[in-house]
Design a protein around this motif. Structure first.
Motif, PDB file in Angstrom:
ATOM      1  N   THR A 125       0.844  -1.186   0.000  1.00  0.00           N
ATOM      2  CA  THR A 125       0.000   0.000   0.000  1.00  0.00           C
ATOM      3  C   THR A 125       0.877   1.234   0.000  1.00  0.00           C
ATOM      4  O   THR A 125       2.088   1.149   0.224  1.00  0.00           O
ATOM      5  CB  THR A 125      -0.945  -0.014   1.218  1.00  0.00           C
ATOM      6  N   LEU A 126       0.278   2.377  -0.280  1.00  0.00           N
ATOM      7  CA  LEU A 126       1.055   3.617  -0.276  1.00  0.00           C
ATOM      8  C   LEU A 126       1.522   3.957   1.128  1.00  0.00           C
ATOM      9  O   LEU A 126       2.702   4.211   1.367  1.00  0.00           O
ATOM     10  CB  LEU A 126       0.229   4.763  -0.867  1.00  0.00           C
ATOM     11  N   LEU A 127       0.568   3.955   2.068  1.00  0.00           N
ATOM     12  CA  LEU A 127       0.863   4.234   3.477  1.00  0.00           C
ATOM     13  C   LEU A 127       0.172   3.191   4.336  1.00  0.00           C
ATOM     14  O   LEU A 127      -0.958   2.789   4.057  1.00  0.00           O
ATOM     15  CB  LEU A 127       0.371   5.632   3.877  1.00  0.00           C
ATOM     16  N   THR A 128       0.833   2.784   5.395  1.00  0.00           N
ATOM     17  CA  THR A 128       0.235   1.838   6.335  1.00  0.00           C
ATOM     18  C   THR A 128      -0.792   2.548   7.211  1.00  0.00           C
ATOM     19  O   THR A 128      -0.916   3.781   7.190  1.00  0.00           O
ATOM     20  CB  THR A 128       1.322   1.215   7.218  1.00  0.00           C
ATOM     21  N   ASP A 129      -1.506   1.773   8.009  1.00  0.00           N
ATOM     22  CA  ASP A 129      -2.516   2.357   8.895  1.00  0.00           C
ATOM     23  C   ASP A 129      -1.912   3.329   9.895  1.00  0.00           C
ATOM     24  O   ASP A 129      -2.593   4.259  10.357  1.00  0.00           O
ATOM     25  CB  ASP A 129      -3.265   1.247   9.646  1.00  0.00           C
ATOM     26  N   ASP A 130      -0.638   3.133  10.254  1.00  0.00           N
ATOM     27  CA  ASP A 130       0.018   4.070  11.175  1.00  0.00           C
ATOM     28  C   ASP A 130       0.882   5.081  10.415  1.00  0.00           C
ATOM     29  O   ASP A 130       1.798   5.682  10.978  1.00  0.00           O
ATOM     30  CB  ASP A 130       0.853   3.331  12.222  1.00  0.00           C
ATOM     31  N   ILE A 184       5.595   4.410   5.281  1.00  0.00           N
ATOM     32  CA  ILE A 184       5.679   4.008   3.887  1.00  0.00           C
ATOM     33  C   ILE A 184       5.306   2.534   3.763  1.00  0.00           C
ATOM     34  O   ILE A 184       5.835   1.687   4.479  1.00  0.00           O
ATOM     35  CB  ILE A 184       7.090   4.260   3.338  1.00  0.00           C
ATOM     36  N   GLY A 185       4.397   2.219   2.849  1.00  0.00           N
ATOM     37  CA  GLY A 185       3.826   0.877   2.792  1.00  0.00           C
ATOM     38  C   GLY A 185       4.356   0.000   1.673  1.00  0.00           C
ATOM     39  O   GLY A 185       3.773  -1.049   1.402  1.00  0.00           O
ATOM     40  N   PHE A 186       5.435   0.410   1.019  1.00  0.00           N
ATOM     41  CA  PHE A 186       5.978  -0.369  -0.095  1.00  0.00           C
ATOM     42  C   PHE A 186       7.493  -0.445   0.038  1.00  0.00           C
ATOM     43  O   PHE A 186       8.118   0.372   0.722  1.00  0.00           O
ATOM     44  CB  PHE A 186       5.595   0.252  -1.437  1.00  0.00           C
ATOM     45  N   ASP A 187       8.092  -1.456  -0.621  1.00  0.00           N
ATOM     46  CA  ASP A 187       9.538  -1.633  -0.500  1.00  0.00           C
ATOM     47  C   ASP A 187      10.227  -1.477  -1.844  1.00  0.00           C
ATOM     48  O   ASP A 187       9.597  -1.500  -2.911  1.00  0.00           O
ATOM     49  CB  ASP A 187       9.874  -2.992   0.116  1.00  0.00           C
ATOM     50  N   ALA A 188      11.544  -1.323  -1.793  1.00  0.00           N
ATOM     51  CA  ALA A 188      12.333  -1.043  -2.991  1.00  0.00           C
ATOM     52  C   ALA A 188      12.300  -2.197  -3.980  1.00  0.00           C
ATOM     53  O   ALA A 188      12.173  -1.982  -5.194  1.00  0.00           O
ATOM     54  CB  ALA A 188      13.775  -0.726  -2.596  1.00  0.00           C
ATOM     55  N   ASP A 189      12.422  -3.434  -3.492  1.00  0.00           N
ATOM     56  CA  ASP A 189      12.467  -4.578  -4.404  1.00  0.00           C
ATOM     57  C   ASP A 189      11.206  -4.648  -5.268  1.00  0.00           C
ATOM     58  O   ASP A 189      11.277  -4.882  -6.480  1.00  0.00           O
ATOM     59  CB  ASP A 189      12.633  -5.878  -3.613  1.00  0.00           C
ATOM     60  N   THR A 190      10.051  -4.453  -4.640  1.00  0.00           N
ATOM     61  CA  THR A 190       8.786  -4.512  -5.369  1.00  0.00           C
ATOM     62  C   THR A 190       8.690  -3.408  -6.405  1.00  0.00           C
ATOM     63  O   THR A 190       8.370  -3.643  -7.570  1.00  0.00           O
ATOM     64  CB  THR A 190       7.608  -4.402  -4.382  1.00  0.00           C
TER      65      THR A 190
END
Length: 433
Positions: free
Chosen positions: A224-229, A232-238
């Motif tokens: 996701t773009l941002l987590t519930d808290d 940042i909700g995404f990683d570099a590898d993806t």
């Protein structure tokens, strides 16, 4: 509902390319300067009704035939106030941002459509609408509530849901011996097979869709773009693996680039300039008029083993916190966009196709009951994702620039990701400490 480019279906699609881009913009409004004089006032009915109360309602300029007449009809039917319609051409968000800073009735909207951004709440531009939504919250999708919620309060009422996906013609696939793509690699291969001297395989936008694909990469991976808290909700590898796939498509000869109109407008698909086009449900009636039953849709295929994705765009209604008639404006918004099934269905189904946001009303949407329209509803519910109001324009610009530099300019992916990540983290720190 959109404005058009030039094509044989100009009456149905007038103004499409100009306005649709604003529906995808993530982040909504900021406090920028604009030319308020760009607004055009139009009174829904004679002055003096509604005990002397006048409400100003703002819309961006929809282009389909009948839209402006429809909103005037709705205004005329309201008995508790005089409703004046401002039909705003051009850069709606800029004009609206300026209008929300005005302090004179008539220069600012009492009720307006837009997209929620945290800055609208932090600057006191909009009022919570939980009280008028209390009895019907369960009748909206989780996404439609989430996109209008900041710190547990709901500020917007969903007006229309607009899933956006890929159109294709089964006859062209059959002639080329191409199956419906199930992965992004399949899509790249299909686009190559479907490209001929006169027809490109796919049209995703005149920017090569370097930016458009970022969210599909993230959400397709279950991130996701941002987590519930609000991390940042995404990683570099993806992201980088997906960006390199987009670059692979960009580097092929399969993309239509420099089309007469943007991808918001189905003209390129209608005029057979491409075999596949990214567009939205709003365009389906015009596409079916051109190609009859030879029309099908699919979600954006998944990247690197991920799931397909569908962006669920749309518009929401808000009440200006600085209005002199906040309670009356809330009552009008409730009457039109919560209680009035007739007008909600009319707005969603009579001027291009859109999905009614009220779940109970979707059962009455006969126009969406079968064929590609029904498939659009299905994939929007299964694969759809929505904006996060905490994802700011600064964050969106950071990832747009990253994708553009990686895909179009061949920049180093890792350094570009680090730069974007740093910008987003700085923005998060400034907002949430």
């Amino acid at each position: 509902m959109v404005a058009s480019g030039n094509n044989p279906y100009e009456k149905a699609l007038a103004g499409l390319a100009m306005n649709r881009r604003r529906m995808l913009a993530l982040g909504g409004l900021t406090a920028g300067a604009g030319a308020l004089s760009a607004c055009g006032g139009d009174t829904g009915r004679g002055d003096g009704d509604g005990d002397g109360i006048t409400l100003y309602q703002w819309y961006h300029e929809y282009g389909e035939a009948g839209t402006q007449e429809a909103v005037k009809k709705y205004a005329e039917a309201y008995e508790d106030a005089t409703v004046v319609i401002n039909w705003v051409p051009g850069e709606y968000e800029t004009v609206l941002s300026s209008g929300l800073l005005a302090d004179k009735p008539g220069d600012y909207p009492d009720v307006f459509e837009g997209h929620l951004n945290r800055s609208m709440v932090d600057s006191g531009q909009v009022v919570p609408l939980d009280d008028i939504l209390e009895d019907v919250k369960d009748d909206y999708t989780t996404d439609d509530l989430a996109r209008n919620t900041i710190d547990g309060k709901v500020y917007g009422i969903r007006m229309i849901d607009d899933p956006q996906f890929l159109y294709y013609r089964p006859s062209l696939f059959d002639a080329a011996g191409v199956g419906v793509p199930e992965t992004f690699d399949d899509l790249i291969a299909a686009a190559a097979e479907l490209t001929t001297g006169d027809v490109k395989g796919i049209f995703l936008g005149n920017d090569d869709s370097a930016t458009k694909m970022f969210q599909s990469i993230v959400f397709g991976a279950g991130q996701t773009l941002l987590t519930d808290d609000n991390q940042i909700g995404f990683d570099a590898d993806t992201v980088l693996a997906g960006a390199l796939k987009v670059k692979e498509l960009h580097d092929s000869s399969s993309l239509l680039v420099g089309a007469p109109t943007e991808a918001w407008d189905p003209s390129s698909f209608i005029q057979e300039l491409c075999a596949i086009q990214w567009c939205g449900l709003w365009a389906l009636p015009a596409i079916q008029e051109a190609h009859g039953d030879d029309v099908a849709i699919m979600p954006v295929p998944g990247f690197n083993g991920g799931n397909p994705t569908v962006f669920n765009g749309g518009w929401d209604t808000f009440v200006n916190a600085n209005s002199e008639h906040v309670d009356e404006a809330k009552a009008f918004a409730k009457w039109l966009w919560i209680d009035n099934e007739e007008y909600i269905l009319d707005w969603n189904l009579s001027y291009g196709f859109h999905i009614p946001p009220r779940l109970s009303m979707r059962a009455n949407a006969e126009a969406l009951a079968d064929g590609p329209a029904a498939e659009a509803v299905r994939i929007s519910e299964e694969y759809g994702w929505a904006e996060n109001p905490n994802w700011t324009p600064t964050m969106e610009t950071a990832v747009d620039d990253m994708m553009t530099r990686i895909v179009l300019e061949g920049a180093d992916p890792e350094s570009e990701f680090e730069a974007a990540q740093g910008t987003i983290q700085t923005e998060l720190d400034s907002i949430f400490g």
